[in-house]
Structures are given as structure tokens and as C-alpha cells.
Design an enzyme around this catalytic site. Sequence first.
Site, PDB file in Angstrom:
ATOM      1  N   HIS A  94      -1.808  -8.521   8.437  1.00 44.68           N
ATOM      2  CA  HIS A  94      -0.848  -8.215   9.494  1.00 44.68           C
ATOM      3  C   HIS A  94      -0.045  -6.995   9.067  1.00 44.68           C
ATOM      4  O   HIS A  94       0.426  -6.922   7.935  1.00 44.68           O
ATOM      5  CB  HIS A  94       0.100  -9.384   9.735  1.00 44.68           C
ATOM      6  CG  HIS A  94       1.239  -9.074  10.669  1.00 44.68           C
ATOM      7  ND1 HIS A  94       1.044  -8.506  11.909  1.00 44.68           N
ATOM      8  CD2 HIS A  94       2.583  -9.227  10.521  1.00 44.68           C
ATOM      9  CE1 HIS A  94       2.228  -8.342  12.500  1.00 44.68           C
ATOM     10  NE2 HIS A  94       3.161  -8.767  11.676  1.00 44.68           N
ATOM     11  N   HIS A  96       2.618  -3.531  10.762  1.00 47.96           N
ATOM     12  CA  HIS A  96       3.312  -2.923  11.890  1.00 47.96           C
ATOM     13  C   HIS A  96       2.961  -1.440  11.914  1.00 47.96           C
ATOM     14  O   HIS A  96       3.834  -0.597  12.163  1.00 47.96           O
ATOM     15  CB  HIS A  96       4.825  -3.142  11.771  1.00 47.96           C
ATOM     16  CG  HIS A  96       5.230  -4.569  11.952  1.00 47.96           C
ATOM     17  ND1 HIS A  96       5.735  -5.057  13.135  1.00 47.96           N
ATOM     18  CD2 HIS A  96       5.176  -5.624  11.116  1.00 47.96           C
ATOM     19  CE1 HIS A  96       5.988  -6.350  13.015  1.00 47.96           C
ATOM     20  NE2 HIS A  96       5.657  -6.717  11.793  1.00 47.96           N
ATOM     21  N   ASP A 119     -18.303   1.296  16.502  1.00 50.23           N
ATOM     22  CA  ASP A 119     -18.899   1.005  15.200  1.00 50.23           C
ATOM     23  C   ASP A 119     -18.310  -0.244  14.548  1.00 50.23           C
ATOM     24  O   ASP A 119     -18.979  -0.898  13.745  1.00 50.23           O
ATOM     25  CB  ASP A 119     -18.686   2.188  14.242  1.00 50.23           C
ATOM     26  CG  ASP A 119     -19.670   3.316  14.473  1.00 50.23           C
ATOM     27  OD1 ASP A 119     -20.744   3.073  15.065  1.00 50.23           O
ATOM     28  OD2 ASP A 119     -19.367   4.454  14.059  1.00 50.23           O
ATOM     29  N   HIS A 168       4.648  -7.360  19.275  1.00 53.28           N
ATOM     30  CA  HIS A 168       4.788  -7.648  17.846  1.00 53.28           C
ATOM     31  C   HIS A 168       3.998  -6.643  17.006  1.00 53.28           C
ATOM     32  O   HIS A 168       4.596  -5.757  16.402  1.00 53.28           O
ATOM     33  CB  HIS A 168       4.316  -9.085  17.592  1.00 53.28           C
ATOM     34  CG  HIS A 168       4.546  -9.564  16.201  1.00 53.28           C
ATOM     35  ND1 HIS A 168       4.336 -10.885  15.834  1.00 53.28           N
ATOM     36  CD2 HIS A 168       4.913  -8.931  15.057  1.00 53.28           C
ATOM     37  CE1 HIS A 168       4.612 -11.037  14.557  1.00 53.28           C
ATOM     38  NE2 HIS A 168       4.944  -9.858  14.055  1.00 53.28           N
ATOM     39  N   TYR A 226     -27.939   0.892   9.653  1.00 51.05           N
ATOM     40  CA  TYR A 226     -26.940   1.776   9.034  1.00 51.05           C
ATOM     41  C   TYR A 226     -26.707   1.374   7.578  1.00 51.05           C
ATOM     42  O   TYR A 226     -26.674   0.190   7.240  1.00 51.05           O
ATOM     43  CB  TYR A 226     -25.625   1.675   9.819  1.00 51.05           C
ATOM     44  CG  TYR A 226     -24.479   2.471   9.224  1.00 51.05           C
ATOM     45  CD1 TYR A 226     -24.274   3.789   9.585  1.00 51.05           C
ATOM     46  CD2 TYR A 226     -23.628   1.896   8.289  1.00 51.05           C
ATOM     47  CE1 TYR A 226     -23.217   4.526   9.042  1.00 51.05           C
ATOM     48  CE2 TYR A 226     -22.584   2.619   7.733  1.00 51.05           C
ATOM     49  CZ  TYR A 226     -22.384   3.930   8.108  1.00 51.05           C
ATOM     50  OH  TYR A 226     -21.351   4.654   7.571  1.00 51.05           O
TER      51      TYR A 226
END
Length: 236
Positions: A94, A96, A119, A168, A226
Amino acid sequence: MQSLKEQVYEANMELSRRGLVVLTWGNVSQVDRERGIVAIKPSGVPYETMTPEQIVLLDLETGRPLEEGLKPSSDAPTHLALYRAFAEIGGVTHTHSPCATAWAQAGCEIPCFGTTHADSFRGAVPVTRFLTPEETEDAYEANTGKVIVEAFQGRSPVHTPAVLARGHGPFTWGRDGMDSVHNAIVLEEVARMAMWTLSLAPGAESLPGHIADKHFLRKHGPNAYYGQGIPSARQG
């Protein structure tokens, strides 16, 4: 558990090295499913002074700390909710980070405008709904996980390992903590490119599906070609 702590410490430090966190605004966790243990960054501890020994261990099912010491990240209940709902994932990040957070604050999903997005993420990166007053007041962080899970109804969390929690910020996940950080790095770049795209062409169309599918499946499908033959965590 020292190895797990060190892996989570390194993943958190990678966030700092990549410039995806300011102050203490971010956290990474990783789960050991065999032992039912989650390791996560401690709450409010600066990256500059954090040590592997300060990483907090939690019981996956109860969320209780397994050792005395620092408190876990305040976002730990969100991480736990994702691990419980998405059995395929092994790490959660997580942040910001500015561009992805801007999309979250605008309440807009990130469309797939180009192959850079395709991708790594199959389709748009979804945005959650706002939490209700009741959800905010009671078990806010756990309910943040709940609305993320809601946003993935009918969608594969493995094929699109990212979400925008409305108002958020972004959450990403992967096969382990470092892989979830990788996806956070990609998400921030994709979010920035999408903002530039719309600034140049406000009516820009999403990438045609056949091109988007080609780029995703050449890296992540059962017939992926790939790279150097390293199996992808996102088969199918």
C-alpha cells in the site's frame, strides 16, 4: 521467521528506494500460508531507522501479534482481508504514490490506454466505492479490504493485481512482498502515463482488446514467450 522478516524489510525498503513513499506513508506485507503468519511493517516507524527485527508478525486468521513489541501498520486489517479473500496472493503493498492516489481521489479507474498497461494489468485498474459511515466508524481498515474484494467480483485479482481505494490510495499484490512492490512501481508509472494521455487527448480511447490481450498473454498466459522462460505467477 527471521527470513520472512528480512524479506518484508527489503520489500519495504525498495518502496523507499523507488521514491514511492514519503515519510511513513506506505507498507508492505508478506504471508507464509503454511504457517499462517503475516509479516508487515510496524506502524509509524521511519524507513530511515527501521530494522528487520522491527517487522511485526501476525496470525493470519486472528490478526493477533505473535510477539511482544511494536504495533503493526494501521493498514494491517486491510492486508489480512486481502490474504483471506485472495488465496493466490503472497504479498501486499500500500502506498500514497502521487499519480495513482490522484486517480483514487478522483474516483476513476485507470483505463488501459496502451501496451505498457496491458503488459501488467488485464483491463482497467478498478476503483472501489466509498465506505459508508457505518463501515468507516466500525472496523474501517478491515472494511477497506471488504470494498476492495467487492471491486473484484467477476474479475481476477491475479490478472489485475492492483486496485484504487476510493479517496485513499493504491493497493497492489503479487506472489510475494517484493512482487507486490514491483506491481506498485508499474501502477504508478501507468497512472502517470494515463494522466498525460488524457491531458493530450481528453477523449482518448482504450487500447483495442485484441492488442491488450496479446500483450498480457505474451507475458502471462500459458503460451507466454516474453523473457527467458521463467514461469509467470499469472498463468491462464
